[in-house]
Write an enzyme that holds these catalytic residues in place. Structure first.
Site, PDB file in Angstrom:
ATOM      1  N   HIS A  20      -9.001  10.822  -6.520  1.00 44.99           N
ATOM      2  CA  HIS A  20      -8.002  11.785  -6.029  1.00 44.99           C
ATOM      3  C   HIS A  20      -6.656  11.481  -6.665  1.00 44.99           C
ATOM      4  CE1 HIS A  20      -6.878  14.579  -2.534  1.00 44.99           C
ATOM      5  NE2 HIS A  20      -5.757  14.380  -3.217  1.00 44.99           N
ATOM      6  N   HIS A  22      -3.500  13.764  -8.762  1.00 43.16           N
ATOM      7  CA  HIS A  22      -3.014  15.067  -9.224  1.00 43.16           C
ATOM      8  C   HIS A  22      -2.276  14.919 -10.547  1.00 43.16           C
ATOM      9  CE1 HIS A  22      -3.787  17.552  -5.573  1.00 43.16           C
ATOM     10  NE2 HIS A  22      -3.759  16.366  -4.974  1.00 43.16           N
ATOM     11  N   ASP A  24      -0.174  16.937 -11.993  1.00 43.58           N
ATOM     12  CA  ASP A  24       1.240  17.299 -11.878  1.00 43.58           C
ATOM     13  C   ASP A  24       2.002  16.375 -10.941  1.00 43.58           C
ATOM     14  OD1 ASP A  24      -0.341  18.357  -9.880  1.00 43.58           O
ATOM     15  OD2 ASP A  24       0.863  20.160  -9.596  1.00 43.58           O
ATOM     16  N   GLY A 182      -2.954  22.402  -1.098  1.00 37.23           N
ATOM     17  CA  GLY A 182      -1.793  23.100  -0.570  1.00 37.23           C
ATOM     18  C   GLY A 182      -1.683  22.884   0.927  1.00 37.23           C
ATOM     19  N   HIS A 209      -9.313  19.484   0.196  1.00 36.26           N
ATOM     20  CA  HIS A 209      -8.236  18.842   0.941  1.00 36.26           C
ATOM     21  C   HIS A 209      -8.387  19.235   2.412  1.00 36.26           C
ATOM     22  CE1 HIS A 209      -6.271  18.054  -2.905  1.00 36.26           C
ATOM     23  NE2 HIS A 209      -5.308  17.385  -2.283  1.00 36.26           N
ATOM     24  N   GLU A 212      -5.568  16.128   6.443  1.00 38.57           N
ATOM     25  CA  GLU A 212      -4.365  15.386   6.051  1.00 38.57           C
ATOM     26  C   GLU A 212      -3.255  15.766   7.022  1.00 38.57           C
ATOM     27  OE1 GLU A 212      -1.456  14.662   2.173  1.00 38.57           O
ATOM     28  OE2 GLU A 212      -2.762  16.413   2.237  1.00 38.57           O
ATOM     29  N   ASP A 301      -3.268   9.744  -5.203  1.00 39.39           N
ATOM     30  CA  ASP A 301      -2.758  11.077  -4.899  1.00 39.39           C
ATOM     31  C   ASP A 301      -1.741  11.508  -5.961  1.00 39.39           C
ATOM     32  OD1 ASP A 301      -2.701  13.476  -3.576  1.00 39.39           O
ATOM     33  OD2 ASP A 301      -1.472  12.787  -1.912  1.00 39.39           O
TER      34      ASP A 301
END
EC number: 3.5.4.4
Length: 363
Positions: A20, A22, A24, A182, A209, A212, A301
């Protein structure tokens, strides 16, 4: 032979698997600045790498997932060209390899990179080229890494089926799965059933996701209605676990199902604290879930926003909960077992890379 010291320099030498991360959320601050100048983006909150890195970490530590997600406005803005996408992916591969991550699944949302006229296919193509270049450059430096890409659909948008189709289209060119991400509240995973049905119809993998910022309903939908292979974060599964006297834990039906089915939890300790999913690292349910033998995995993350790396996440957990090398090996094997690559490839990495690497450290 005594065990190696479990400190940050030594943990950096240990083989690690990351599920996991990202794209970006892992840019180098200096790269953000350079790409911003190249593309004419003038809204960065700082004009030097150190100050920019500090801004990202501070802004992401608000305790709100929604506020945390706002930091991505700046990184996504500089990832709108073929050169920008390829560079960020290339540097991602190099940075992970330098941290001795031997297997990584890196995700990003192609729909967020269309502002300068690229098509979805072009976005994915140039990103995958960047990963390939980074893996090759790392190999030249004696650092071996394999990277699989996950394509993410934004759960508040309406392009999830299109992104799922894109994931299947690129499945033999470096894309290993699909995801939705998101803000969870108000955007349940069941709104994207057609995308998940497309993935299942094509025997393709996906994670969601869930659990969370939102609780058990999000996890339940992700598993029962959508059929997720893994849970992105999933920390709120503890809402279905009651710890009584003598630390005896009673699992509800959903938690029991997640454990019985060995559904992997993509836990991200530092990020979970930043977004307010847990109050502190000391109160993170990672240790409870590990002791109850859930399939827990360690993840970064967003390395930029959390100012972290896989090695740093492992050291934080070891320091907080008293883990040793055998524990870190187990978490790494958990991740490799849960990877979205063929079984023989997972087994080879476990037997030929992970286990020998930890055997040296365990002593």
């Amino acid at each position: 032979m005594s065990p190696a010291p479990l400190d940050l320099p030594t943990v950096r030498t240990a083989p690690k698997a990351l599920l996991h991360d990202h794209l970006d959320g892992g840019l180098r601050p200096a790269t953000v600045l350079e790409l911003a100048r190249e593309c004419g983006y003038d809204r960065l909150p700082a004009d030097n790498a150190d100050d920019l890195a500090a801004w990202f970490a501070d802004a992401a530590s608000s305790g709100s997932l929604e506020r945390y997600l706002e930091t991505f406005e700046h990184t996504v803005a500089v990832m709108q060209t073929p050169e920008g996408l390829a560079r960020v992916a290339r540097e991602c591969a190099l940075d992970l390899a330098a941290d001795t991550v031997v297997y990584a699944e890196v995700r990003f949302a192609p729909e967020q990179h269309l502002e300068r006229g690229l098509s979805l296919d072009e976005v994915v193509h140039h990103t995958l080229l960047g990963f390939e270049e980074g893996v090759a450059l790392a190999a030249d430096r004696g650092q071996q890494i394999r990277i699989g890409c996950l394509l993410t659909a934004m759960r508040h948008a309406a392009r999830s089926l299109e992104i799922a189709e894109l994931a299947v289209r690129f499945r033999d060119r470096g894309v290993v799965g699909f995801d939705i991400a998101g803000a969870e509240a108000g955007h349940p995973p069941s709104r994207h059933l057609d995308a998940f049905e497309h993935m299942r119809a094509n025997n393709a993998h996906f994670t969601i996701h869930a659990g969370e910022a939102f609780g058990l309903p999000s996890i339940h939908e992700a598993i029962a209605f959508c059929g997720a292979d893994r849970l992105g974060h999933g920390v709120r599964i503890t809402d279905d676990i009651t710890v009584g006297k003598a630390d005896r834990a009673e699992l509800g039906r959903l938690a029991d199902y997640v454990r019985d089915k060995r559904i992997p939890l993509e836990l991200c300790p530092s990020s979970n604290v930043q977004t307010g999913a847990v109050a502190s690292l000391e109160k993170h349910p990672f240790d409870l879930l590990a002791r109850l033998r859930f399939r827990v995995t360690v993840n970064t993350d967003n390395r930029l926003m959390s100012a972290t790396s896989m090695s740093e996440e492992m050291v934080k957990l070891a320091t907080t909960f008293g883990y040793g090398w055998s524990d870190l090996e187990r978490f790494t094997i958990n991740a490799m077992k849960s990877a979205f690559i063929p079984f023989p490839d997972r087994l080879r990495l476990i037997d030929e890379v992970v286990k020998p690497g930890y055997a040296v450290l365990i002593g």
